[in-house]
Design a protein around this motif. Sequence first.
Motif, PDB file in Angstrom:
ATOM      1  N   PRO A 185      -5.501 -12.476  -3.234  1.00 61.12           N
ATOM      2  CA  PRO A 185      -6.476 -11.866  -4.142  1.00 61.12           C
ATOM      3  C   PRO A 185      -6.910 -10.467  -3.731  1.00 61.12           C
ATOM      4  N   LEU A 186      -7.011 -10.199  -2.431  1.00 57.08           N
ATOM      5  CA  LEU A 186      -7.414  -8.862  -2.005  1.00 57.08           C
ATOM      6  C   LEU A 186      -6.376  -7.817  -2.390  1.00 57.08           C
ATOM      7  N   ASP A 187      -5.097  -8.186  -2.287  1.00 54.43           N
ATOM      8  CA  ASP A 187      -4.043  -7.251  -2.673  1.00 54.43           C
ATOM      9  C   ASP A 187      -4.063  -6.998  -4.175  1.00 54.43           C
ATOM     10  N   VAL A 188      -4.341  -8.042  -4.968  1.00 51.43           N
ATOM     11  CA  VAL A 188      -4.459  -7.851  -6.420  1.00 51.43           C
ATOM     12  C   VAL A 188      -5.643  -6.939  -6.725  1.00 51.43           C
ATOM     13  N   GLN A 189      -6.772  -7.165  -6.055  1.00 48.64           N
ATOM     14  CA  GLN A 189      -7.942  -6.330  -6.272  1.00 48.64           C
ATOM     15  C   GLN A 189      -7.653  -4.866  -5.943  1.00 48.64           C
ATOM     16  N   ARG A 190      -6.939  -4.635  -4.867  1.00 48.22           N
ATOM     17  CA  ARG A 190      -6.642  -3.258  -4.459  1.00 48.22           C
ATOM     18  C   ARG A 190      -5.746  -2.565  -5.473  1.00 48.22           C
ATOM     19  N   ILE A 191      -4.790  -3.305  -6.034  1.00 46.13           N
ATOM     20  CA  ILE A 191      -3.952  -2.727  -7.078  1.00 46.13           C
ATOM     21  C   ILE A 191      -4.804  -2.375  -8.288  1.00 46.13           C
ATOM     22  N   LEU A 192      -5.654  -3.309  -8.715  1.00 55.32           N
ATOM     23  CA  LEU A 192      -6.487  -3.082  -9.897  1.00 55.32           C
ATOM     24  C   LEU A 192      -7.480  -1.951  -9.671  1.00 55.32           C
ATOM     25  N   ASP A 193      -7.964  -1.796  -8.436  1.00 50.12           N
ATOM     26  CA  ASP A 193      -8.874  -0.691  -8.124  1.00 50.12           C
ATOM     27  C   ASP A 193      -8.241   0.653  -8.434  1.00 50.12           C
ATOM     28  N   THR A 194      -6.947   0.784  -8.134  1.00 50.23           N
ATOM     29  CA  THR A 194      -6.254   2.048  -8.393  1.00 50.23           C
ATOM     30  C   THR A 194      -6.083   2.309  -9.886  1.00 50.23           C
ATOM     31  N   MET A 195      -6.302   1.277 -10.702  1.00 52.58           N
ATOM     32  CA  MET A 195      -6.152   1.389 -12.153  1.00 52.58           C
ATOM     33  C   MET A 195      -7.505   1.379 -12.861  1.00 52.58           C
ATOM     34  N   ASN A 196      -8.563   1.665 -12.080  1.00 51.90           N
ATOM     35  CA  ASN A 196      -9.916   1.773 -12.631  1.00 51.90           C
ATOM     36  C   ASN A 196     -10.408   0.450 -13.204  1.00 51.90           C
ATOM     37  N   PHE A 202       0.815  -1.197   0.000  1.00 52.65           N
ATOM     38  CA  PHE A 202       0.000   0.000   0.000  1.00 52.65           C
ATOM     39  C   PHE A 202       0.856   1.258   0.000  1.00 52.65           C
ATOM     40  N   SER A 203       2.043   1.165   0.579  1.00 48.07           N
ATOM     41  CA  SER A 203       2.962   2.292   0.488  1.00 48.07           C
ATOM     42  C   SER A 203       3.362   2.539  -0.948  1.00 48.07           C
ATOM     43  N   ALA A 204       3.596   1.450  -1.694  1.00 51.85           N
ATOM     44  CA  ALA A 204       3.982   1.568  -3.102  1.00 51.85           C
ATOM     45  C   ALA A 204       2.857   2.149  -3.936  1.00 51.85           C
ATOM     46  N   LEU A 205       1.609   1.829  -3.571  1.00 47.91           N
ATOM     47  CA  LEU A 205       0.471   2.303  -4.352  1.00 47.91           C
ATOM     48  C   LEU A 205       0.244   3.794  -4.184  1.00 47.91           C
ATOM     49  N   THR A 206       0.761   4.382  -3.122  1.00 46.80           N
ATOM     50  CA  THR A 206       0.576   5.811  -2.919  1.00 46.80           C
ATOM     51  C   THR A 206       1.585   6.632  -3.705  1.00 46.80           C
ATOM     52  N   LYS A 207       2.550   5.963  -4.320  1.00 47.57           N
ATOM     53  CA  LYS A 207       3.561   6.630  -5.114  1.00 47.57           C
ATOM     54  C   LYS A 207       3.281   6.414  -6.581  1.00 47.57           C
ATOM     55  N   ASN A 208       3.895   7.211  -7.425  1.00 45.60           N
ATOM     56  CA  ASN A 208       3.776   6.993  -8.865  1.00 45.60           C
ATOM     57  C   ASN A 208       4.652   5.819  -9.247  1.00 45.60           C
ATOM     58  N   SER A 209       4.033   4.731  -9.630  1.00 48.64           N
ATOM     59  CA  SER A 209       4.797   3.550 -10.017  1.00 48.64           C
ATOM     60  C   SER A 209       5.334   3.749 -11.416  1.00 48.64           C
ATOM     61  N   SER A 210       6.669   3.753 -11.566  1.00 44.28           N
ATOM     62  CA  SER A 210       7.263   3.967 -12.878  1.00 44.28           C
ATOM     63  C   SER A 210       8.225   2.838 -13.178  1.00 44.28           C
ATOM     64  N   LEU A 211       8.420   2.575 -14.458  1.00 46.33           N
ATOM     65  CA  LEU A 211       9.333   1.534 -14.881  1.00 46.33           C
ATOM     66  C   LEU A 211      10.767   2.035 -14.799  1.00 46.33           C
ATOM     67  N   LYS A 220       4.766  -6.016  -9.198  1.00 50.45           N
ATOM     68  CA  LYS A 220       3.435  -6.345  -9.681  1.00 50.45           C
ATOM     69  C   LYS A 220       2.652  -5.113 -10.104  1.00 50.45           C
ATOM     70  N   VAL A 221       2.890  -3.994  -9.450  1.00 54.03           N
ATOM     71  CA  VAL A 221       2.188  -2.752  -9.799  1.00 54.03           C
ATOM     72  C   VAL A 221       2.564  -2.322 -11.215  1.00 54.03           C
ATOM     73  N   ALA A 222       3.853  -2.340 -11.529  1.00 58.81           N
ATOM     74  CA  ALA A 222       4.294  -1.945 -12.869  1.00 58.81           C
ATOM     75  C   ALA A 222       3.773  -2.914 -13.922  1.00 58.81           C
ATOM     76  N   LEU A 223       3.813  -4.222 -13.619  1.00 60.37           N
ATOM     77  CA  LEU A 223       3.319  -5.218 -14.563  1.00 60.37           C
ATOM     78  C   LEU A 223       1.837  -5.004 -14.860  1.00 60.37           C
ATOM     79  N   LEU A 224       1.031  -4.886 -13.814  1.00 62.89           N
ATOM     80  CA  LEU A 224      -0.405  -4.726 -14.008  1.00 62.89           C
ATOM     81  C   LEU A 224      -0.741  -3.397 -14.674  1.00 62.89           C
ATOM     82  N   SER A 225       0.014  -2.364 -14.368  1.00 58.67           N
ATOM     83  CA  SER A 225      -0.215  -1.065 -15.010  1.00 58.67           C
ATOM     84  C   SER A 225      -0.036  -1.165 -16.520  1.00 58.67           C
TER      85      SER A 225
END
Length: 294
Positions: free
Chosen positions: A242-253, A19-28, A186-191
């Motif tokens: 699965p909840l962590d995956v859902q939360r990541i995807l939520d941030t990506m609409n 969740f700390s990572a999700l509050t930042k701009n995830s960049s490659l 995982k954030v960069a991959l899913l993005s």
Amino acid sequence: MLRNLALLKRSNRFSQSLFSALTKNSSLDATSTGGFKQQTAETVREVKHHDDLAADWWNKNGPMAALHAMNEIRVPLIRDGIVARGNVKSHYINTTKVLSGQRILDVGCGAGLLTEQLARLGAHVTGIDLGEELIKAARAHLANWSPELRDRVEYKMEPIDQHAKGNCEYYDVLILSEVLEHVDDKVALLSSCVQTLKPGGSIFITTMNKTLPMWLGGVVLGEYVLNIAPKGTHHWDKMIGPLDVQRILDTMNCQTVLVNGSTYDFWRNTWRWINSTQLCYALQAVKQVPTESS
């Protein structure tokens, strides 16, 4: 056992860091050559581990036997999930070409076990992977054993972030099957995956849950006792719930519309759906259509 309990405690710290990572701009990684992200040593290790299995990938009785068997449940899941979203023309429903007209991206396609099966249902499928030997094996199998699919299947040795640059909102469906548990960022991959999806399109994920039963049964027992999968294939630190995956995807609409638990019966080499996600799970999420105010 004590080591595994300690690893389980570390999962709480993982969720906090997520969740700390999700509050930042995830960049490659900005360090690249010709647009290709330089691979970390761990990525190179993962790619080589799977590349070394390329010659036996299509052997149903070999090290990929469980992956072959998984098609029995994941292909219907993907097919029915696409139909349920109303994205299939009515005259194709209940036919052998139910996915005709669908553009699908299979990320981490390996040697094409799932790619070819989806193409057999009429879809146009692009499979991408970082393994050179895997892509060679996929192309060879397509040419020698499935030539009737050549007009509907394309394989590329290409990272998803590079592929996304030229295919923004291009695909109706994206598949990430048995890949997420091998990736650090995982954030960069899913993005990057979501970038390639059209609004209203679906992303399908199958992976392992980060639980003690999964580690003991799926990894310790499966890899080091029963030799169901090659040793060193899976790692605790890369698993995710699965909840962590859902939360990541939520941030990506992307709205999650389905989560199914699954398990593998090794003595019969079969997969089945179960009510619990403690072991493995499948997830479908839909990229939301932007509203006029957004």
